[in-house]
Design a protein around this motif. Sequence first.
Motif, PDB file in Angstrom:
ATOM      1  N   ARG A  31       1.100  -6.707  12.469  1.00  0.00           N
ATOM      2  CA  ARG A  31       2.129  -6.854  11.439  1.00  0.00           C
ATOM      3  C   ARG A  31       2.593  -5.562  10.786  1.00  0.00           C
ATOM      4  NH1 ARG A  31      -1.777 -10.886  10.583  1.00  0.00           N
ATOM      5  NH2 ARG A  31      -1.008 -12.874  11.362  1.00  0.00           N
ATOM      6  N   ASP A  32       1.770  -4.533  10.773  1.00  0.00           N
ATOM      7  CA  ASP A  32       2.128  -3.324  10.035  1.00  0.00           C
ATOM      8  C   ASP A  32       1.473  -2.102  10.666  1.00  0.00           C
ATOM      9  OD1 ASP A  32       2.925  -1.438   8.210  1.00  0.00           O
ATOM     10  OD2 ASP A  32       2.204  -2.523   6.456  1.00  0.00           O
ATOM     11  N   PRO A  33       2.123  -1.512  11.657  1.00  0.00           N
ATOM     12  CA  PRO A  33       1.516  -0.369  12.343  1.00  0.00           C
ATOM     13  C   PRO A  33       1.389   0.881  11.472  1.00  0.00           C
ATOM     14  CG  PRO A  33       3.771  -0.707  13.087  1.00  0.00           C
ATOM     15  CD  PRO A  33       3.417  -1.876  12.209  1.00  0.00           C
ATOM     16  N   LEU A  34       1.993   0.884  10.281  1.00  0.00           N
ATOM     17  CA  LEU A  34       1.866   2.033   9.387  1.00  0.00           C
ATOM     18  C   LEU A  34       0.630   1.942   8.493  1.00  0.00           C
ATOM     19  CD1 LEU A  34       5.597   2.504   8.359  1.00  0.00           C
ATOM     20  CD2 LEU A  34       4.335   3.531  10.258  1.00  0.00           C
ATOM     21  N   ARG A  35      -0.076   0.828   8.561  1.00  0.00           N
ATOM     22  CA  ARG A  35      -1.291   0.654   7.758  1.00  0.00           C
ATOM     23  C   ARG A  35      -2.436   1.431   8.419  1.00  0.00           C
ATOM     24  NH1 ARG A  35      -3.114  -3.114   3.670  1.00  0.00           N
ATOM     25  NH2 ARG A  35      -0.932  -3.673   3.627  1.00  0.00           N
ATOM     26  N   ASN A  36      -3.251   2.072   7.606  1.00  0.00           N
ATOM     27  CA  ASN A  36      -4.391   2.853   8.084  1.00  0.00           C
ATOM     28  C   ASN A  36      -5.532   1.910   8.460  1.00  0.00           C
ATOM     29  OD1 ASN A  36      -6.559   4.538   8.510  1.00  0.00           O
ATOM     30  ND2 ASN A  36      -6.508   5.495   6.491  1.00  0.00           N
ATOM     31  N   ARG A  37      -5.713   1.699   9.745  1.00  0.00           N
ATOM     32  CA  ARG A  37      -6.758   0.788  10.221  1.00  0.00           C
ATOM     33  C   ARG A  37      -8.153   1.277   9.863  1.00  0.00           C
ATOM     34  NH1 ARG A  37      -5.304  -1.522  16.126  1.00  0.00           N
ATOM     35  NH2 ARG A  37      -7.242  -2.588  15.683  1.00  0.00           N
ATOM     36  N   ASP A  38      -8.298   2.557   9.606  1.00  0.00           N
ATOM     37  CA  ASP A  38      -9.613   3.132   9.311  1.00  0.00           C
ATOM     38  C   ASP A  38      -9.971   3.079   7.831  1.00  0.00           C
ATOM     39  OD1 ASP A  38     -10.008   3.758  11.995  1.00  0.00           O
ATOM     40  OD2 ASP A  38      -8.986   5.695  11.780  1.00  0.00           O
ATOM     41  N   TRP A  39      -9.056   2.615   6.973  1.00  0.00           N
ATOM     42  CA  TRP A  39      -9.318   2.597   5.535  1.00  0.00           C
ATOM     43  C   TRP A  39     -10.622   1.873   5.190  1.00  0.00           C
ATOM     44  CZ3 TRP A  39     -10.109  -0.773   1.595  1.00  0.00           C
ATOM     45  CH2 TRP A  39     -10.051  -0.254   0.303  1.00  0.00           C
ATOM     46  N   PRO A  40     -10.882   0.676   5.731  1.00  0.00           N
ATOM     47  CA  PRO A  40     -12.136  -0.007   5.362  1.00  0.00           C
ATOM     48  C   PRO A  40     -13.392   0.788   5.720  1.00  0.00           C
ATOM     49  CG  PRO A  40     -10.625  -1.551   6.344  1.00  0.00           C
ATOM     50  CD  PRO A  40     -10.044  -0.173   6.572  1.00  0.00           C
ATOM     51  N   SER A  41     -13.405   1.447   6.874  1.00  0.00           N
ATOM     52  CA  SER A  41     -14.608   2.199   7.234  1.00  0.00           C
ATOM     53  C   SER A  41     -14.749   3.451   6.370  1.00  0.00           C
ATOM     54  CB  SER A  41     -14.611   2.557   8.719  1.00  0.00           C
ATOM     55  OG  SER A  41     -13.530   3.405   9.034  1.00  0.00           O
ATOM     56  N   ALA A 145       4.711 -20.343  -4.321  1.00  0.00           N
ATOM     57  CA  ALA A 145       6.066 -20.494  -3.802  1.00  0.00           C
ATOM     58  C   ALA A 145       6.746 -19.128  -3.806  1.00  0.00           C
ATOM     59  CB  ALA A 145       6.858 -21.468  -4.675  1.00  0.00           C
ATOM     60  N   PRO A 146       7.648 -18.896  -2.862  1.00  0.00           N
ATOM     61  CA  PRO A 146       8.360 -17.617  -2.856  1.00  0.00           C
ATOM     62  C   PRO A 146       9.133 -17.409  -4.157  1.00  0.00           C
ATOM     63  CG  PRO A 146       8.752 -18.831  -0.818  1.00  0.00           C
ATOM     64  CD  PRO A 146       8.049 -19.760  -1.754  1.00  0.00           C
ATOM     65  N   LYS A 147       8.978 -16.231  -4.739  1.00  0.00           N
ATOM     66  CA  LYS A 147       9.694 -15.906  -5.961  1.00  0.00           C
ATOM     67  C   LYS A 147      10.522 -14.642  -5.785  1.00  0.00           C
ATOM     68  CE  LYS A 147       9.187 -15.579 -10.918  1.00  0.00           C
ATOM     69  NZ  LYS A 147       8.286 -15.823 -12.031  1.00  0.00           N
ATOM     70  N   SER A 148      10.023 -13.728  -4.995  1.00  0.00           N
ATOM     71  CA  SER A 148      10.774 -12.512  -4.703  1.00  0.00           C
ATOM     72  C   SER A 148      10.523 -12.145  -3.242  1.00  0.00           C
ATOM     73  CB  SER A 148      10.355 -11.373  -5.631  1.00  0.00           C
ATOM     74  OG  SER A 148       9.014 -11.029  -5.403  1.00  0.00           O
ATOM     75  N   ILE A 149      11.354 -11.275  -2.736  1.00  0.00           N
ATOM     76  CA  ILE A 149      11.226 -10.830  -1.352  1.00  0.00           C
ATOM     77  C   ILE A 149      11.180  -9.310  -1.354  1.00  0.00           C
ATOM     78  CG2 ILE A 149      12.353 -10.727   0.902  1.00  0.00           C
ATOM     79  CD1 ILE A 149      13.621 -13.441   0.239  1.00  0.00           C
ATOM     80  N   THR A 150      10.237  -8.752  -0.624  1.00  0.00           N
ATOM     81  CA  THR A 150      10.156  -7.309  -0.469  1.00  0.00           C
ATOM     82  C   THR A 150      10.813  -6.954   0.861  1.00  0.00           C
ATOM     83  OG1 THR A 150       8.090  -7.232  -1.704  1.00  0.00           O
ATOM     84  CG2 THR A 150       8.595  -5.334  -0.291  1.00  0.00           C
ATOM     85  N   LEU A 151      11.815  -6.120   0.801  1.00  0.00           N
ATOM     86  CA  LEU A 151      12.487  -5.650   2.012  1.00  0.00           C
ATOM     87  C   LEU A 151      11.983  -4.248   2.303  1.00  0.00           C
ATOM     88  CD1 LEU A 151      16.061  -6.850   1.038  1.00  0.00           C
ATOM     89  CD2 LEU A 151      14.407  -8.014   2.502  1.00  0.00           C
ATOM     90  N   THR A 152      11.682  -3.975   3.553  1.00  0.00           N
ATOM     91  CA  THR A 152      11.114  -2.688   3.937  1.00  0.00           C
ATOM     92  C   THR A 152      11.965  -2.050   5.020  1.00  0.00           C
ATOM     93  OG1 THR A 152       8.902  -3.514   3.456  1.00  0.00           O
ATOM     94  CG2 THR A 152       9.048  -1.559   4.838  1.00  0.00           C
ATOM     95  N   ALA A 153      12.225  -0.762   4.895  1.00  0.00           N
ATOM     96  CA  ALA A 153      12.906   0.009   5.928  1.00  0.00           C
ATOM     97  C   ALA A 153      11.998   1.177   6.278  1.00  0.00           C
ATOM     98  CB  ALA A 153      14.257   0.518   5.433  1.00  0.00           C
ATOM     99  N   GLU A 154      11.603   1.260   7.513  1.00  0.00           N
ATOM    100  CA  GLU A 154      10.788   2.385   7.978  1.00  0.00           C
ATOM    101  C   GLU A 154      11.748   3.433   8.497  1.00  0.00           C
ATOM    102  OE1 GLU A 154       7.955   0.586  10.627  1.00  0.00           O
ATOM    103  OE2 GLU A 154       7.200  -0.679   9.018  1.00  0.00           O
ATOM    104  N   VAL A 155      11.812   4.564   7.818  1.00  0.00           N
ATOM    105  CA  VAL A 155      12.837   5.570   8.103  1.00  0.00           C
ATOM    106  C   VAL A 155      12.233   6.885   8.586  1.00  0.00           C
ATOM    107  CG1 VAL A 155      14.566   4.602   6.544  1.00  0.00           C
ATOM    108  CG2 VAL A 155      12.889   6.175   5.645  1.00  0.00           C
ATOM    109  N   GLY A 156      11.668   6.830   9.755  1.00  0.00           N
ATOM    110  CA  GLY A 156      11.164   8.055  10.352  1.00  0.00           C
ATOM    111  C   GLY A 156       9.670   8.162  10.420  1.00  0.00           C
TER     112      GLY A 156
END
Length: 161
Positions: A31-41, A145-156
């Motif tokens: 779902r999110d390749p920009l997330r640091n997979r190593d953060w938990p370790s 219930a949905p109340k707001s929506i976060t829109l994300t643009a990965e720009v580079g």
Amino acid sequence: MDTEIRPASIDDLDGVVASTAALFAEDAGQRDPLRNRDWPSEYGEQWCRKLRSDPTALVLAAVGPGGVRGHLVGMLYDPSDMWTVVRAELVSMYVRPELRGHGVGGGLVDTFVEWARARGAASLQVTAYATNAAALALYQSRGFAPKSITLTAEVGATASA
């Protein structure tokens, strides 16, 4: 499947960190390749230890045969100049894939809701990936219930290998 949902003990710490790592691996992988997979370790144990001693935090472990099968982290926020009520946020939750659909996730969420209500929360919040249909359905079945929506643009920015 016999699973007990309870506040995480110090003996559950390694299992909660492993559960957090599994969540990061799934989210970063799907779902999110920009997330640091190593953060938990790198930071998970320190984070969980700090949360366990924080009276505004809830750390739950879903425990059964084989140890920790899932976790939930919640936070409570007092009213402020910006927010007029006590609020609670479900920050992190994971259930092992083989246990999904067996009530473990619902039990974790229900325990969080009870904890937040008992502390006077007037508003509960959770953020989930739009592509995680199962999580969205679970939360909505518990009154979110949905109340707001976060829109994300990965720009580079690109994910590191």
